[in-house]
Design a protein around this motif. Structure first.
Motif, PDB file in Angstrom:
ATOM      1  N   ALA A 163      32.360  35.358  48.720  1.00  0.00           N
ATOM      2  CA  ALA A 163      32.984  35.786  48.018  1.00  0.00           C
ATOM      3  C   ALA A 163      34.988  36.388  47.757  1.00  0.00           C
ATOM      4  O   ALA A 163      35.061  36.229  47.246  1.00  0.00           O
ATOM      5  CB  ALA A 163      32.126  36.133  46.540  1.00  0.00           C
ATOM      6  N   LEU A 164      34.397  37.082  48.422  1.00  0.00           N
ATOM      7  CA  LEU A 164      35.282  37.813  48.747  1.00  0.00           C
ATOM      8  C   LEU A 164      36.124  37.110  49.107  1.00  0.00           C
ATOM      9  O   LEU A 164      37.806  37.582  48.754  1.00  0.00           O
ATOM     10  CB  LEU A 164      34.889  40.015  49.831  1.00  0.00           C
ATOM     11  CG  LEU A 164      33.988  40.444  48.624  1.00  0.00           C
ATOM     12  CD1 LEU A 164      34.156  41.870  49.654  1.00  0.00           C
ATOM     13  CD2 LEU A 164      34.541  41.377  47.534  1.00  0.00           C
ATOM     14  N   LEU A 165      36.318  37.046  50.467  1.00  0.00           N
ATOM     15  CA  LEU A 165      37.713  35.598  50.665  1.00  0.00           C
ATOM     16  C   LEU A 165      37.976  34.968  49.851  1.00  0.00           C
ATOM     17  O   LEU A 165      38.976  34.981  49.203  1.00  0.00           O
ATOM     18  CB  LEU A 165      37.129  35.080  52.358  1.00  0.00           C
ATOM     19  CG  LEU A 165      37.043  36.002  52.978  1.00  0.00           C
ATOM     20  CD1 LEU A 165      36.523  35.227  54.721  1.00  0.00           C
ATOM     21  CD2 LEU A 165      38.453  37.245  53.397  1.00  0.00           C
ATOM     22  N   GLY A 166      36.996  34.689  49.139  1.00  0.00           N
ATOM     23  CA  GLY A 166      37.558  33.314  48.349  1.00  0.00           C
ATOM     24  C   GLY A 166      38.295  33.950  46.231  1.00  0.00           C
ATOM     25  O   GLY A 166      39.227  33.619  46.307  1.00  0.00           O
ATOM     26  N   PHE A 167      37.982  35.099  46.340  1.00  0.00           N
ATOM     27  CA  PHE A 167      37.834  36.030  45.293  1.00  0.00           C
ATOM     28  C   PHE A 167      39.944  36.123  46.121  1.00  0.00           C
ATOM     29  O   PHE A 167      40.905  36.638  45.065  1.00  0.00           O
ATOM     30  CB  PHE A 167      37.796  37.729  44.516  1.00  0.00           C
ATOM     31  CG  PHE A 167      36.317  36.896  44.364  1.00  0.00           C
ATOM     32  CD1 PHE A 167      36.412  35.587  43.646  1.00  0.00           C
ATOM     33  CD2 PHE A 167      35.265  37.624  43.798  1.00  0.00           C
ATOM     34  CE1 PHE A 167      34.800  35.240  42.512  1.00  0.00           C
ATOM     35  CE2 PHE A 167      34.333  37.434  43.568  1.00  0.00           C
ATOM     36  CZ  PHE A 167      33.844  35.857  42.666  1.00  0.00           C
ATOM     37  N   ALA A 168      40.205  37.006  46.612  1.00  0.00           N
ATOM     38  CA  ALA A 168      41.263  37.736  47.796  1.00  0.00           C
ATOM     39  C   ALA A 168      42.044  36.417  47.389  1.00  0.00           C
ATOM     40  O   ALA A 168      43.235  36.267  47.407  1.00  0.00           O
ATOM     41  CB  ALA A 168      40.723  37.741  49.144  1.00  0.00           C
ATOM     42  N   ALA A 169      41.985  35.383  47.760  1.00  0.00           N
ATOM     43  CA  ALA A 169      43.042  34.135  47.690  1.00  0.00           C
ATOM     44  C   ALA A 169      42.983  33.404  46.415  1.00  0.00           C
ATOM     45  O   ALA A 169      44.559  33.205  45.714  1.00  0.00           O
ATOM     46  CB  ALA A 169      42.213  32.375  48.679  1.00  0.00           C
ATOM     47  N   VAL A 170      42.221  33.541  45.298  1.00  0.00           N
ATOM     48  CA  VAL A 170      42.635  33.376  43.832  1.00  0.00           C
ATOM     49  C   VAL A 170      42.944  34.417  43.468  1.00  0.00           C
ATOM     50  O   VAL A 170      44.297  33.899  43.274  1.00  0.00           O
ATOM     51  CB  VAL A 170      41.446  33.242  43.449  1.00  0.00           C
ATOM     52  CG1 VAL A 170      41.098  33.060  41.638  1.00  0.00           C
ATOM     53  CG2 VAL A 170      40.611  31.745  43.210  1.00  0.00           C
ATOM     54  N   ALA A 171      43.502  35.432  43.877  1.00  0.00           N
ATOM     55  CA  ALA A 171      43.531  36.581  43.244  1.00  0.00           C
ATOM     56  C   ALA A 171      45.962  36.524  44.033  1.00  0.00           C
ATOM     57  O   ALA A 171      46.770  36.856  43.650  1.00  0.00           O
ATOM     58  CB  ALA A 171      43.475  37.922  44.158  1.00  0.00           C
ATOM     59  N   LEU A 172      45.571  35.994  44.994  1.00  0.00           N
ATOM     60  CA  LEU A 172      46.663  36.073  45.929  1.00  0.00           C
ATOM     61  C   LEU A 172      48.183  35.016  45.520  1.00  0.00           C
ATOM     62  O   LEU A 172      49.039  35.460  45.005  1.00  0.00           O
ATOM     63  CB  LEU A 172      46.458  35.917  47.677  1.00  0.00           C
ATOM     64  CG  LEU A 172      47.782  35.561  48.399  1.00  0.00           C
ATOM     65  CD1 LEU A 172      48.834  36.365  48.327  1.00  0.00           C
ATOM     66  CD2 LEU A 172      47.380  35.136  49.479  1.00  0.00           C
ATOM     67  N   LEU A 173      47.261  33.958  44.705  1.00  0.00           N
ATOM     68  CA  LEU A 173      47.647  32.638  44.750  1.00  0.00           C
ATOM     69  C   LEU A 173      48.367  33.437  43.012  1.00  0.00           C
ATOM     70  O   LEU A 173      49.584  33.558  42.623  1.00  0.00           O
ATOM     71  CB  LEU A 173      46.956  31.383  44.147  1.00  0.00           C
ATOM     72  CG  LEU A 173      46.293  30.671  45.669  1.00  0.00           C
ATOM     73  CD1 LEU A 173      45.348  29.534  45.026  1.00  0.00           C
ATOM     74  CD2 LEU A 173      47.596  30.092  45.831  1.00  0.00           C
ATOM     75  N   LEU A 174      47.362  34.238  42.463  1.00  0.00           N
ATOM     76  CA  LEU A 174      47.834  34.551  40.932  1.00  0.00           C
ATOM     77  C   LEU A 174      49.107  35.804  41.094  1.00  0.00           C
ATOM     78  O   LEU A 174      50.671  35.946  40.966  1.00  0.00           O
ATOM     79  CB  LEU A 174      46.723  35.709  40.629  1.00  0.00           C
ATOM     80  CG  LEU A 174      46.342  34.373  39.306  1.00  0.00           C
ATOM     81  CD1 LEU A 174      43.749  35.009  38.788  1.00  0.00           C
ATOM     82  CD2 LEU A 174      46.544  33.058  38.228  1.00  0.00           C
ATOM     83  N   THR A 175      49.359  36.132  42.424  1.00  0.00           N
ATOM     84  CA  THR A 175      50.562  37.607  42.594  1.00  0.00           C
ATOM     85  C   THR A 175      51.484  36.236  42.600  1.00  0.00           C
ATOM     86  O   THR A 175      52.545  36.564  42.446  1.00  0.00           O
ATOM     87  CB  THR A 175      49.623  37.803  43.519  1.00  0.00           C
ATOM     88  OG1 THR A 175      48.447  39.002  43.408  1.00  0.00           O
ATOM     89  CG2 THR A 175      50.855  39.048  44.107  1.00  0.00           C
ATOM     90  N   LEU A 176      51.504  35.626  42.707  1.00  0.00           N
ATOM     91  CA  LEU A 176      52.824  34.553  43.329  1.00  0.00           C
ATOM     92  C   LEU A 176      53.407  34.021  42.206  1.00  0.00           C
ATOM     93  O   LEU A 176      54.234  33.541  42.329  1.00  0.00           O
ATOM     94  CB  LEU A 176      52.273  33.352  44.921  1.00  0.00           C
ATOM     95  CG  LEU A 176      51.632  34.302  46.441  1.00  0.00           C
ATOM     96  CD1 LEU A 176      51.550  33.238  47.032  1.00  0.00           C
ATOM     97  CD2 LEU A 176      53.070  34.757  46.988  1.00  0.00           C
ATOM     98  N   ALA A 177      52.045  33.184  41.716  1.00  0.00           N
ATOM     99  CA  ALA A 177      52.543  32.742  40.239  1.00  0.00           C
ATOM    100  C   ALA A 177      53.177  33.772  39.252  1.00  0.00           C
ATOM    101  O   ALA A 177      54.228  33.417  39.105  1.00  0.00           O
ATOM    102  CB  ALA A 177      51.145  31.879  39.722  1.00  0.00           C
TER     103      ALA A 177
END
Length: 449
Positions: free
Chosen positions: A264-278
């Motif tokens: 779950a933490l890795l999934g949240f990190a991936a989503v947060a990274l995509l939002l950061t890039l966006a």
């Protein structure tokens, strides 16, 4: 310590001897002191050591006295002769006790090994040390390689490995132990001071020992028995067992739902990274762009109109500064003429060649980020406070480009969330890494430079 036993087949001077005795025999009297001794180990018991006087009796020859070790202090162990337990689906009875000792570089380790007997599965061992119970049996299916000796370990450039049907094993230690105490029944003739060397390898769940003494060598597999389970089987109060040092086979204890939490933490990190890039690539709306203003014409004042006060405004300054620095002062007034930004920003950039390699540091850019108080016409005034070249032999810069954008989003907080999620996942993974480090900390393998 040596994981395993000193048990080996009995041989006479003329070869293997037939080890049988009356199957219905349940007790005897010591032929030296007359004490009553229980007979628990089946018809293939070779030796019975009296726990009262220390007489070593030949169980295959009417319990005649072979020798005597005298009265000796019993090593500590919660396991006693006569206790029973079901281990790996087989019913075993404790029939004998050995006190073991190992010394190395001034340190001494002591533990007990208890010989077990099962009418259906033969003989095995249960050792006790530092609050850990280890069950050991001789292997029927040999590993690959079939043998690893101490000399092979000394010559090896990397930790020796072995493969068994239950997994892969890596070298852990080489140790030599000797008998310091003995009592009860054994399927061979033990002697005080008798020693055995074992090359031990370890997997996640078991230990594999290539053990050898003066005349015999064996391959044995050892597993750690959970304390509560074996205590319940033997009738021991688990509260009396104090673990002074975790055994290398102690299983890893994950947190509740740790696997799910890590994913779950890795999934949240991936989503947060995509939002950061966006958020990082969203440019906002440009409301002012003045290209290449000569620095000799500064200060300059420009107006721009903001249509939103809900999001950030970014002011960018881009220069051609080279091997120099420039310090700019900026003032921004809102529609009411009140200052919303006052400050200094520096742009500095240096480059050169060192040892045939080019290097550079600094940036030719500077920026402000602020939240407006209202909408309407704003006014920016930019001036060059000072500028100086590195070597003083050229002009520090010639121009500055001014750009203002509104409705700018920041990726800072989302980037911080990405880092926090990743740190959480790494912390969970780090727990297992620390567990593995502790598990192998007792290994005597060292990598030579």
């Amino acid at each position: 310590m040596v994981q395993g036993s000193l048990a080996r087949p009995v041989r006479s001077e003329t070869g293997p001897r037939d080890m049988t005795r009356a199957a219905d025999l349940s007790s005897i009297n010591c032929t030296q002191c007359g004490a009553g001794l229980g007979v628990l180990g089946g018809g293939r018991v070779r030796t019975h050591v009296c726990g009262y006087c220390g007489a070593v009796l030949d169980a295959q020859d009417k319990y005649r006295i072979l020798t005597s070790i005298g009265k000796r202090d019993h090593p500590f162990s919660p396991v006693n002769i006569g206790m029973t337990a079901t281990i790996e689906g087989a019913d075993f009875t404790v029939i004998g006790t050995l006190g073991m000792i190992e010394t190395y570089r001034g340190e001494t380790w002591r533990w007990t090994e208890h010989q077990l007997f099962s009418p259906t599965h033969g003989y095995a061992w249960l050792s006790y040390e530092s609050g850990a119970f280890v069950f050991t049996r001789k292997l029927r299916d040999l590993p690959s390689p079939m043998w690893i000796g101490a000399a092979q370990v000394e010559r090896a450039e990397s930790p020796p490995r072995a493969r068994l049907n239950d997994g892969h094993y890596r070298y852990y230690e080489t140790s030599t132990a000797r008998i310091d105490f003995m009592e009860g029944e054994f399927n061979w003739l033990p002697e005080l001071g008798e020693s055995k060397t074992a090359v031990t390898l370890m997997s996640r769940e078991a230990m594999l020992s290539y053990s050898f003494s003066r005349n015999e060598r064996e391959v044995e597999r050892s597993i750690l028995i959970p304390t509560e389970r074996i205590c319940a089987q033997l009738g021991i109060d688990p509260a009396t067992i104090r673990v002074t040092e975790p055994h290398p086979l102690t299983p890893f204890k994950p947190l509740k739902d740790e696997g799910f939490l890590r994913l779950a933490l890795l999934g949240f990190a991936a989503v947060a990274l995509l939002l950061t890039l966006a958020l990082w690539i969203l440019p906002g709306d440009r409301v002012l762009n003045v290209d290449r203003v000569p620095v000799r014409d500064l200060p300059q004042t420009y107006d721009f109109t903001l249509t939103s006060a809900d999001q950030l405004v970014r002011v960018d300054l881009q220069t051609d500064v080279s091997n120099a620095y420039a310090l700019f002062s900026t003032e921004i007034l809102n529609a009411a003429g009140e200052p919303v930004v006052e400050g200094l920003r520096a742009a500095q950039y240096y480059s050169g060649t060192d040892g045939g390699e080019r290097w550079s540091e600094g940036s030719r850019r500077a920026h402000y980020l602020f939240r407006p108080t209202d909408t309407g016409v704003h006014r920016i005034t930019l001036d060059l406070e000072e500028a100086e070249s590195w070597q003083g032999n050229h002009s520090p810069l010639s121009y500055v480009t001014i750009s203002v954008r509104q409705k700018v989003t920041t990726s800072l907080w989302m980037g911080a969330m990405t880092v926090l999620f990743l740190l959480g996942a790494l912390a969970l993974q780090g727990r297992y890494a620390l567990y593995e480090k502790r598990r192998w900390s007792g290994s005597d393998w060292t990598d030579e430079d």
